[in-house]
Design an enzyme around this catalytic site. Structure first.
Site, PDB file in Angstrom:
ATOM      1  N   ARG A 181       0.834  -1.199   0.000  1.00  0.00           N
ATOM      2  CA  ARG A 181       0.000   0.000   0.000  1.00  0.00           C
ATOM      3  C   ARG A 181       0.868   1.248   0.000  1.00  0.00           C
ATOM      4  O   ARG A 181       2.084   1.166   0.247  1.00  0.00           O
ATOM      5  CB  ARG A 181      -0.891   0.002   1.246  1.00  0.00           C
ATOM      6  N   ASP A 250      -3.263   3.737   3.962  1.00  0.00           N
ATOM      7  CA  ASP A 250      -3.030   2.300   4.132  1.00  0.00           C
ATOM      8  C   ASP A 250      -4.090   1.467   3.415  1.00  0.00           C
ATOM      9  O   ASP A 250      -4.004   0.240   3.406  1.00  0.00           O
ATOM     10  CB  ASP A 250      -2.979   1.927   5.620  1.00  0.00           C
TER      11      ASP A 250
END
Length: 492
Positions: A181, A250
């Site tokens: 991510r 995230d």
């Protein structure tokens, strides 16, 4: 448990600081709820073994076959604008990577499998409701043609988890191109670990963007590719009325897939300010703000890559700004192309986008259903005799009538045959989306009555979103006033 699985976890060969090794966690009585047999075969996994007691034990995180060494990945992230330097897989573990039948490497991850070193005092478990929601939403997005993580399986654990109340526990098996991510890069940037950032960037280039490896400026080209994929992805979200709900850094995949279906939702009545997430109190991640938040997240990624662009900081910043500057034009090109398709326009004229935006403004003012207006507009493209289904979606039908005059004048200048135009519009405008009230009804049946038939039926209907399904036409309907779901909740 002697079966040899085709796992080759390249991420586990990165330096130890990229992850933590974890072990299986016992659960009392795992039970298979749903196995995506087609996806299993695509991955080269044996559906019959996965449905066996040993396979279900693995899918529940109860026991791992010989040679399977799960890991929990480390990452950080901005959550609602506030930076948290350590997050990581607090309730998930990557059990392996496989190369599918198309030669694509993909992760297999268990969500809700128990605590990890990144759990931050959490229990590491998942409740049944969020597991079913992610299964439904991710498979629906796949059927809609949107890049997404996939659902391989859902199992119950035979145990309860404590949230606001006691809920049945479950584990979700997620398949992704990878789980890296924006927040993974931020994790190492926060520690001023430039070497780790370089290693991670090289890994992602090799895995997802091999075409840039030989470029004169490979890290610039890498960021360019990520920006392009995210611009396209978010445009495609907007074109089907999807609201992610929690676009933290995230939750933004470097691979360009939709990931983490927490408080996400599809709009019913069109309104750019729509928010469903109970934790998004200020509308940071509203439907209409998703493009700007996407660029904000990508800017955070670019910041972590500055040392890879140049040793000269002003030059590195200039490179990042130039690459990020392409996000807006790329997003608009994809979004505008999609709007034309939705409205039945196969050619381009200067006023096209203003024409379609005019319809969207009327839909907002008239609380018109986003999905059904465009679906019925495909039939209306055949002629005014087919207008009623669209008109009925507006509080003031004459608002549509006035717009339709201008629309048909534009259609008259488009070369498509009316029948071909209708077919093209139907391929761009789904009839079936996972409406919030339907998803919630499925969850209630499963949680309250241990009844999974509504879940099975909904998954089946959503697997063919662009097809007419007369036997399931009720699934097209927006919620009645008493059925409306105004808030969705994060699984944690």
């Amino acid at each position: 448990m002697s079966l040899s699985l085709p796992f080759d976890t390249t991420y586990a060969r990165l330096p130890d600081r990229f992850f933590a090794r974890v072990s299986a966690n016992p659960v009392s009585a795992p039970r298979l709820i749903k196995l995506n047999a087609g996806l299993a075969a695509e991955l080269g996994l044996d559906p019959e073994w996965l449905a066996s007691p040993d396979g279900v034990d693995m899918l529940a995180g109860r026991r791992m076959p010989e040679g399977v060494e799960p890991i929990a990945q480390a990452y950080a992230g901005h959550q609602f604008g506030q930076f948290v330097p350590q997050l990581g897989d607090g309730r998930a573990m990557l059990i392996g990577e496989v190369v599918d039948r198309d030669g694509v490497r993909r992760d297999i991850q268990l969500k809700g499998s128990g605590p990890t070193p990144f759990s931050r005092r959490g229990d590491g478990r998942a409740a049944l409701g969020p597991v079913l929601r992610e299964y439904i939403l991710s498979e629906s997005m796949h059927a809609l043609g949107i890049p997404t993580t996939r659902a391989l399986a859902a199992v119950t654990t035979g145990e309860t988890v404590v949230r606001e109340t006691f809920l049945p526990g479950a584990v979700f098996t997620r398949v992704a191109s990878s789980h890296v991510r924006v927040g993974t890069f931020q994790y190492f940037a926060a520690r001023k670990d430039a070497e780790a950032i370089r290693v991670l960037a090289d890994y992602m280039i090799e895995r997802h963007y091999p075409e840039v490896a030989g470029a004169a400026e490979p890290y610039r080209s890498f960021l360019t590719q990520v920006v392009d994929r995210q611009a396209d992805l978010i445009a495609r979200w907007l074109l089907i009325g999807f609201i992610h709900g929690v676009m933290n850094t995230d939750n933004m995949s470097i691979a360009g897939e939709t990931i983490d279906y927490g408080p996400c939702a599809f709009m019913d009545a069109f309104d750019p300010a729509t928010v469903f997430s109970s934790i998004d109190q200020f509308g940071r991640y509203a439907y209409g703000r998703q493009p700007s938040i996407g660029l904000w997240n990508l800017t955070r990624l670019a910041e972590t890559l500055l040392p890879l662009f140049s040793d000269d900081e002003p030059a590195a910043i200039a490179t990042a700004q130039e690459v990020l500057g392409a996000f807006g034009p790329r997003f608009e090109a994809t979004f505008h192309r999609g709007l034309r398709r939705k409205a039945g326009l196969s050619t381009e004229e200067e006023g096209d986008i203003e024409l379609v935006r005019g319809l969207l403004d009327l839909m907002t003012a008239n609380q018109a259903d986003f999905t059904l207006v465009f679906r019925h507009l495909a039939d209306a493209a055949l002629g005014p005799d087919h207008d009623e289904a669209v008109r009925s979606r507006f509080i003031d039908p004459t608002a549509y009538d006035k717009w339709a005059v201008e629309w048909r004048q534009r259609l008259a200048r488009d070369p498509q045959d009316p029948e071909a135009r209708r077919d093209a519009m139907r391929a761009a405008n789904p009839a079936f989306i996972p409406r919030n009230h339907r998803v919630e009804a499925v969850i209630r049946a499963a949680v309250d009555r241990d009844d999974f038939q509504p879940f099975e039926e909904l998954v089946q209907v959503l697997s063919k979103p662009y097809q007419d399904q007369p036997d399931h036409a009720a699934y097209m309907d927006p919620p009645a006033l008493e059925e409306r779901v105004l808030r969705t909740f994060c699984g944690t």
